[in-house]
Design a protein around this motif. Structure first.
Motif, PDB file in Angstrom:
ATOM      1  N   PHE A 193     -34.629  -8.491 -32.280  1.00 24.01           N
ATOM      2  CA  PHE A 193     -34.257  -9.706 -31.209  1.00 24.01           C
ATOM      3  C   PHE A 193     -33.358  -9.050 -30.185  1.00 24.01           C
ATOM      4  N   GLU A 194     -33.236  -9.839 -28.869  1.00 26.99           N
ATOM      5  CA  GLU A 194     -32.407  -9.452 -27.814  1.00 26.99           C
ATOM      6  C   GLU A 194     -31.636 -10.921 -27.443  1.00 26.99           C
ATOM      7  N   LEU A 195     -30.725 -10.947 -27.344  1.00 23.28           N
ATOM      8  CA  LEU A 195     -29.752 -12.114 -26.896  1.00 23.28           C
ATOM      9  C   LEU A 195     -28.991 -11.818 -25.755  1.00 23.28           C
ATOM     10  N   VAL A 196     -29.170 -12.519 -24.575  1.00 28.10           N
ATOM     11  CA  VAL A 196     -28.380 -12.469 -23.607  1.00 28.10           C
ATOM     12  C   VAL A 196     -27.416 -13.658 -23.152  1.00 28.10           C
ATOM     13  N   TYR A 197     -26.227 -13.425 -22.991  1.00 22.17           N
ATOM     14  CA  TYR A 197     -25.116 -14.365 -22.576  1.00 22.17           C
ATOM     15  C   TYR A 197     -24.499 -13.973 -21.371  1.00 22.17           C
ATOM     16  N   GLU A 198     -23.881 -15.118 -20.743  1.00 21.74           N
ATOM     17  CA  GLU A 198     -22.950 -14.971 -19.361  1.00 21.74           C
ATOM     18  C   GLU A 198     -21.772 -15.518 -19.909  1.00 21.74           C
ATOM     19  N   MET A 199     -20.916 -14.453 -19.802  1.00 20.17           N
ATOM     20  CA  MET A 199     -19.353 -14.840 -20.288  1.00 20.17           C
ATOM     21  C   MET A 199     -18.524 -14.611 -19.273  1.00 20.17           C
ATOM     22  N   HIS A 200     -17.354 -15.480 -19.213  1.00 23.46           N
ATOM     23  CA  HIS A 200     -16.209 -15.234 -18.639  1.00 23.46           C
ATOM     24  C   HIS A 200     -15.020 -14.522 -19.222  1.00 23.46           C
ATOM     25  N   LEU A 201     -15.383 -13.283 -19.679  1.00 22.84           N
ATOM     26  CA  LEU A 201     -14.763 -12.275 -20.534  1.00 22.84           C
ATOM     27  C   LEU A 201     -13.371 -11.809 -20.030  1.00 22.84           C
ATOM     28  N   PRO A 202     -12.317 -12.291 -20.725  1.00 24.94           N
ATOM     29  CA  PRO A 202     -10.966 -11.341 -20.346  1.00 24.94           C
ATOM     30  C   PRO A 202     -11.295  -9.905 -20.934  1.00 24.94           C
ATOM     31  N   GLU A 203     -10.777  -8.887 -20.000  1.00 22.51           N
ATOM     32  CA  GLU A 203     -10.953  -7.518 -20.192  1.00 22.51           C
ATOM     33  C   GLU A 203     -10.391  -7.029 -21.601  1.00 22.51           C
ATOM     34  N   ARG A 204      -9.431  -7.636 -22.002  1.00 18.68           N
ATOM     35  CA  ARG A 204      -8.807  -7.097 -23.230  1.00 18.68           C
ATOM     36  C   ARG A 204      -9.551  -7.786 -24.316  1.00 18.68           C
ATOM     37  N   SER A 220     -13.019  -7.680 -24.605  1.00 15.62           N
ATOM     38  CA  SER A 220     -14.113  -7.175 -24.600  1.00 15.62           C
ATOM     39  C   SER A 220     -14.168  -6.205 -25.885  1.00 15.62           C
ATOM     40  N   ASN A 221     -13.520  -5.183 -26.071  1.00 11.69           N
ATOM     41  CA  ASN A 221     -13.569  -4.103 -27.193  1.00 11.69           C
ATOM     42  C   ASN A 221     -13.492  -4.796 -28.427  1.00 11.69           C
ATOM     43  N   ASN A 222     -12.477  -5.750 -28.595  1.00  8.94           N
ATOM     44  CA  ASN A 222     -12.627  -6.349 -30.016  1.00  8.94           C
ATOM     45  C   ASN A 222     -13.662  -7.077 -30.371  1.00  8.94           C
ATOM     46  N   MET A 223     -14.304  -7.760 -29.311  1.00 13.20           N
ATOM     47  CA  MET A 223     -15.713  -8.564 -29.436  1.00 13.20           C
ATOM     48  C   MET A 223     -16.800  -7.540 -29.988  1.00 13.20           C
ATOM     49  N   ILE A 224     -16.785  -6.199 -29.089  1.00 11.55           N
ATOM     50  CA  ILE A 224     -18.049  -5.453 -29.461  1.00 11.55           C
ATOM     51  C   ILE A 224     -17.762  -4.921 -30.964  1.00 11.55           C
ATOM     52  N   VAL A 252     -24.867  -3.023 -27.738  1.00 11.19           N
ATOM     53  CA  VAL A 252     -24.400  -4.178 -27.287  1.00 11.19           C
ATOM     54  C   VAL A 252     -23.847  -3.806 -25.965  1.00 11.19           C
ATOM     55  N   ASN A 253     -24.411  -4.369 -24.756  1.00 11.15           N
ATOM     56  CA  ASN A 253     -24.139  -3.989 -23.550  1.00 11.15           C
ATOM     57  C   ASN A 253     -23.376  -5.047 -22.585  1.00 11.15           C
ATOM     58  N   LEU A 254     -22.561  -4.664 -21.929  1.00 12.45           N
ATOM     59  CA  LEU A 254     -21.778  -5.680 -21.043  1.00 12.45           C
ATOM     60  C   LEU A 254     -21.954  -5.106 -19.858  1.00 12.45           C
ATOM     61  N   ILE A 282     -27.191  -8.278 -26.444  1.00 17.35           N
ATOM     62  CA  ILE A 282     -27.218  -7.953 -27.732  1.00 17.35           C
ATOM     63  C   ILE A 282     -28.553  -7.515 -28.337  1.00 17.35           C
ATOM     64  N   ARG A 283     -28.876  -6.397 -28.824  1.00 18.73           N
ATOM     65  CA  ARG A 283     -30.155  -5.692 -29.610  1.00 18.73           C
ATOM     66  C   ARG A 283     -29.940  -5.714 -30.813  1.00 18.73           C
ATOM     67  N   GLY A 284     -30.931  -5.830 -31.792  1.00 13.13           N
ATOM     68  CA  GLY A 284     -30.779  -5.624 -32.952  1.00 13.13           C
ATOM     69  C   GLY A 284     -31.641  -6.008 -33.981  1.00 13.13           C
ATOM     70  N   SER A 285     -31.498  -5.991 -35.270  1.00 12.97           N
ATOM     71  CA  SER A 285     -32.564  -6.374 -36.289  1.00 12.97           C
ATOM     72  C   SER A 285     -32.003  -6.793 -37.593  1.00 12.97           C
ATOM     73  N   ASN A 286     -32.353  -7.625 -38.542  1.00 11.51           N
ATOM     74  CA  ASN A 286     -31.892  -7.972 -39.580  1.00 11.51           C
ATOM     75  C   ASN A 286     -30.624  -8.402 -39.489  1.00 11.51           C
ATOM     76  N   THR A 287     -30.312  -9.245 -38.582  1.00 11.35           N
ATOM     77  CA  THR A 287     -28.634  -9.919 -38.763  1.00 11.35           C
ATOM     78  C   THR A 287     -28.960 -11.348 -38.543  1.00 11.35           C
ATOM     79  N   ASN A 288     -27.971 -12.251 -39.146  1.00 17.35           N
ATOM     80  CA  ASN A 288     -27.768 -13.535 -38.902  1.00 17.35           C
ATOM     81  C   ASN A 288     -27.489 -13.928 -37.242  1.00 17.35           C
TER      82      ASN A 288
END
Length: 220
Positions: free
Chosen positions: A184-195, A197-201, A213-215, A151-157
């Motif tokens: 900022f740039e945040l990197v997460y390792e996620m065990h993400l159900p396919e269904r 991913s779109n909702n989270m983005i 936002v890159n997966l 996740i890359r961005g600016s001015n976000t909590n």
């Protein structure tokens, strides 16, 4: 002394049997049939991204090698002891990406042992049960994939971003945080159900101030 030598000679003769060509062909044919079940199960228990053709070929090879190995050690006691000593010094160090692959390796070896010892019924029943089990559990293993979320961005909590990520089912781990004065740039390792991913983005972009936002697949 002569009596001892005669008894040892008799024992070695009992332990040494010669396999005929018919028996060898039957064992190899059985290994081929059970290997086909193994290969088919491995293929359909994985997605196009997780299926490894070279590993599938290795499983079939391992079944055949185990069958030949069992045929050899059953026909000669001295040879079996020599092979046992040789294999005891071999070390294999290969990284296994999917824990299920270890089960497939042992399954392949069991096929060779069952075929080489003429235990065809045990090999067939065991292979059928394992095939059914792996195919039944296929859906769960496919629906949850290990992904890298960037996740890359600016001015976000950042706490709000963390809250959105924590709402996703599964184990989510922070791998890196790069915080600059205006971005900022945040990197997460996620065990993400396919269904999910779109909702989270979508929820992440609704926060505002998110540039991208890159997966990414963790294994590639």
């Amino acid at each position: 002394m002569n009596l001892f030598e005669e008894k040892m000679y008799t024992l070695l003769n009992l332990a040494t049997t010669k396999s005929n060509i018919t028996t060898i062909m039957i064992t190899l044919a059985t290994a081929l049939l059970l290997s086909a079940v193994l290969w088919g199960t491995y293929r359909f228990a994985n997605t196009k991204n997780t299926y490894q053709p070279k590993f599938a070929i290795t499983l079939v090879m391992l079944a055949f090698i185990s069958t030949v190995f069992m045929d050899l050690i059953q026909s000669n006691l001295a040879l079996s002891l020599g092979m046992l000593g040789s294999l005891s010094i071999v070390r294999f160090r290969t990284n296994i990406k999917d824990p299920r692959d270890i089960g497939f390796i042992f399954w392949s070896m069991c096929i060779g042992i069952a075929a080489g010892t003429n235990s065809y019924l045990i090999g067939a029943i065991g292979s059928i049960i394992l095939a059914i089990f792996m195919l039944v559990t296929r859906k769960k293993s496919i629906n949850t994939a290990v992904m890298m979320l960037v996740i890359r961005g600016s001015n976000t909590n950042i706490n709000k971003i963390q809250h959105v990520v924590n709402q996703v089912p599964g184990n989510n781990t922070v791998k890196a945080k790069n915080i600059l004065a205006d971005s900022f740039e945040l990197v997460y390792e996620m065990h993400l159900p396919e269904r999910e991913s779109n909702n989270m983005i979508g929820e992440l972009f609704e926060l505002g101030g998110i540039d991208s936002v890159n997966l990414l697949a963790a294994n590639g």
